[in-house]
Design a protein around this motif. Structure first.
Motif, PDB file in Angstrom:
ATOM      1  N   ARG A 192       0.832  -1.213   0.000  1.00 63.54           N
ATOM      2  CA  ARG A 192       0.000   0.000   0.000  1.00 63.54           C
ATOM      3  C   ARG A 192       0.860   1.254   0.000  1.00 63.54           C
ATOM      4  N   ALA A 193       1.983   1.229   0.726  1.00 61.61           N
ATOM      5  CA  ALA A 193       2.883   2.386   0.730  1.00 61.61           C
ATOM      6  C   ALA A 193       3.431   2.635  -0.669  1.00 61.61           C
ATOM      7  N   ARG A 194       3.776   1.566  -1.379  1.00 59.26           N
ATOM      8  CA  ARG A 194       4.278   1.726  -2.755  1.00 59.26           C
ATOM      9  C   ARG A 194       3.184   2.241  -3.687  1.00 59.26           C
ATOM     10  N   GLU A 195       1.947   1.831  -3.456  1.00 59.57           N
ATOM     11  CA  GLU A 195       0.842   2.354  -4.272  1.00 59.57           C
ATOM     12  C   GLU A 195       0.674   3.854  -4.051  1.00 59.57           C
ATOM     13  N   LEU A 196       0.760   4.284  -2.799  1.00 60.12           N
ATOM     14  CA  LEU A 196       0.678   5.722  -2.510  1.00 60.12           C
ATOM     15  C   LEU A 196       1.845   6.467  -3.141  1.00 60.12           C
ATOM     16  N   ALA A 197       3.034   5.864  -3.080  1.00 63.30           N
ATOM     17  CA  ALA A 197       4.197   6.479  -3.723  1.00 63.30           C
ATOM     18  C   ALA A 197       3.986   6.591  -5.226  1.00 63.30           C
ATOM     19  N   ALA A 198       3.395   5.559  -5.845  1.00 65.19           N
ATOM     20  CA  ALA A 198       3.137   5.596  -7.285  1.00 65.19           C
ATOM     21  C   ALA A 198       2.166   6.713  -7.646  1.00 65.19           C
ATOM     22  N   ASP A 199       1.169   6.935  -6.783  1.00 64.33           N
ATOM     23  CA  ASP A 199       0.230   8.043  -7.035  1.00 64.33           C
ATOM     24  C   ASP A 199       0.962   9.386  -7.009  1.00 64.33           C
ATOM     25  N   ILE A 200       1.907   9.540  -6.078  1.00 65.34           N
ATOM     26  CA  ILE A 200       2.680  10.781  -6.010  1.00 65.34           C
ATOM     27  C   ILE A 200       3.573  10.908  -7.239  1.00 65.34           C
ATOM     28  N   LEU A 201       4.193   9.796  -7.636  1.00 62.10           N
ATOM     29  CA  LEU A 201       5.110   9.826  -8.776  1.00 62.10           C
ATOM     30  C   LEU A 201       4.397  10.120 -10.095  1.00 62.10           C
ATOM     31  N   ALA A 202       3.084   9.929 -10.131  1.00 63.10           N
ATOM     32  CA  ALA A 202       2.321  10.279 -11.327  1.00 63.10           C
ATOM     33  C   ALA A 202       2.142  11.787 -11.464  1.00 63.10           C
ATOM     34  N   ASP A 243       7.523  21.786 -16.773  1.00 65.75           N
ATOM     35  CA  ASP A 243       6.435  20.869 -16.443  1.00 65.75           C
ATOM     36  C   ASP A 243       5.086  21.571 -16.395  1.00 65.75           C
ATOM     37  N   ALA A 244       5.082  22.871 -16.080  1.00 63.17           N
ATOM     38  CA  ALA A 244       3.824  23.625 -16.083  1.00 63.17           C
ATOM     39  C   ALA A 244       3.282  23.793 -17.493  1.00 63.17           C
ATOM     40  N   ILE A 245       4.153  23.671 -18.477  1.00 68.02           N
ATOM     41  CA  ILE A 245       3.732  23.681 -19.884  1.00 68.02           C
ATOM     42  C   ILE A 245       3.361  22.273 -20.333  1.00 68.02           C
ATOM     43  N   GLN A 256       0.083  10.629 -21.519  1.00 67.84           N
ATOM     44  CA  GLN A 256       0.700  10.765 -20.222  1.00 67.84           C
ATOM     45  C   GLN A 256       1.799  11.828 -20.272  1.00 67.84           C
ATOM     46  N   PRO A 257       1.886  12.697 -19.263  1.00 70.81           N
ATOM     47  CA  PRO A 257       2.934  13.719 -19.285  1.00 70.81           C
ATOM     48  C   PRO A 257       4.320  13.116 -19.048  1.00 70.81           C
ATOM     49  N   ASN A 258       5.297  13.776 -19.592  1.00 74.55           N
ATOM     50  CA  ASN A 258       6.710  13.412 -19.382  1.00 74.55           C
ATOM     51  C   ASN A 258       7.315  14.440 -18.454  1.00 74.55           C
ATOM     52  N   TRP A 259       7.287  14.169 -17.162  1.00 77.94           N
ATOM     53  CA  TRP A 259       7.759  15.145 -16.187  1.00 77.94           C
ATOM     54  C   TRP A 259       9.289  15.222 -16.188  1.00 77.94           C
TER      55      TRP A 259
END
Length: 262
Positions: A192-202, A243-245, A256-259
């Motif tokens: 679950r911690a990795r899932e939350l991290a993945a949401d942040i990394l998106a 990234d704001a652009i 999908q954006p390329n951050w």
């Protein structure tokens, strides 16, 4: 991939994710001065590494996240020393804008709660227990600023109960009073911690860091109108970033954006 020869913690890099594990399971991950120094160095490295965007903090073994100060070592040498960045090198660190996720895998007592409160998001195993037993050994939870931080994070009455009684509460109760975001079965804590991290990394890195900076720095001013006109350097950097652009462009192009983080 572990990249640092630490003795009392593990520093494992998984792409843009750092998993930082307190590694003294034989004493339920209690910390002594040498462990504090190692963790301070580990958090320094995390803060300075542009490739790392999110960190999960957890404990080795299945019994404990962290039970606070190693009292046997303290009784033997009387050494209360900690780095300037506080208990575990994190509780007095007020300029780390990258996210921290606590994955509480067992007992979380004393300084363990200090670490938990210094993290941004927290998930715990359903068997975990939480408490501040310091008054029962003649001490107070002074080392990591928890007496200042806790009333800002949970209700005053719940904070007073934890601080004054030294009693333990369950994971379900810790979630109810706001110490935790989620409670999951023991086997699913890191998942679950990795899932939350993945949401942040998106999300865009600068947007995440700017959001954390604005929220935390705003707490220093009781006047809401002032907080809306304060200077937040990361917010300015975010608005001027590539990234704001990229974000609106990717949305318009249905991709999908390329951050870039710049």
């Amino acid at each position: 991939m572990s990249t640092a020869p630490y003795r009392y913690c593990s520093y494992d890099i998984e792409g843009p994710l750092l998993v930082l594990t307190l590694n003294r399971p034989e004493v339920l991950n209690a910390l002594h001065p040498a462990a504090h120094q190692e963790l301070a160095d580990a958090f320094d490295r995390y803060a300075a590494d542009p490739s790392l965007r999110v960190a999960i903090v957890t404990g080795a073994g299945e019994r404990a996240f962290c039970v606070g100060t190693d009292l046997k070592t303290l009784a033997a040498d009387g050494d209360h020393s900690k780095p300037t960045t506080g208990f575990a090198g994190i509780t007095h660190r007020f300029d780390l804008w990258k996210p921290l996720i606590a994955a509480v895998n067992g007992l979380c007592l004393g300084g363990g709660v200090e670490i938990l409160a210094a993290c941004d998001i927290a998930v715990a195993a359903d068997h975990a227990e939480f408490g501040l037993p310091e008054p029962r050994v003649g001490l107070a939870a002074l080392g990591g600023g928890l007496l200042q931080r806790l009333p800002r994070q949970i209700g005053m009455k719940d904070a007073m109960r934890l601080v004054l009684t030294g009693s333990r509460i369950s994971a379900a109760e810790a979630q109810r009073i706001g110490l935790l975001n989620e409670v999951v079965p023991k086997a699913e804590v890191m998942k679950r911690a990795r899932e939350l991290a993945a949401d942040i990394l998106a999300c865009a890195p600068l947007a995440v860091q700017a959001s954390k900076q604005v929220m935390l720095q705003s707490l220093a001013d009781a006047d809401l109108s002032n907080t809306m006109h304060s200077n937040y350097p990361l917010a300015r950097q975010m608005l001027a970033s590539l990234d704001a652009i990229e974000g609106p462009r990717a949305f318009a192009e249905k991709r999908q954006p390329n951050w870039l983080g710049t």
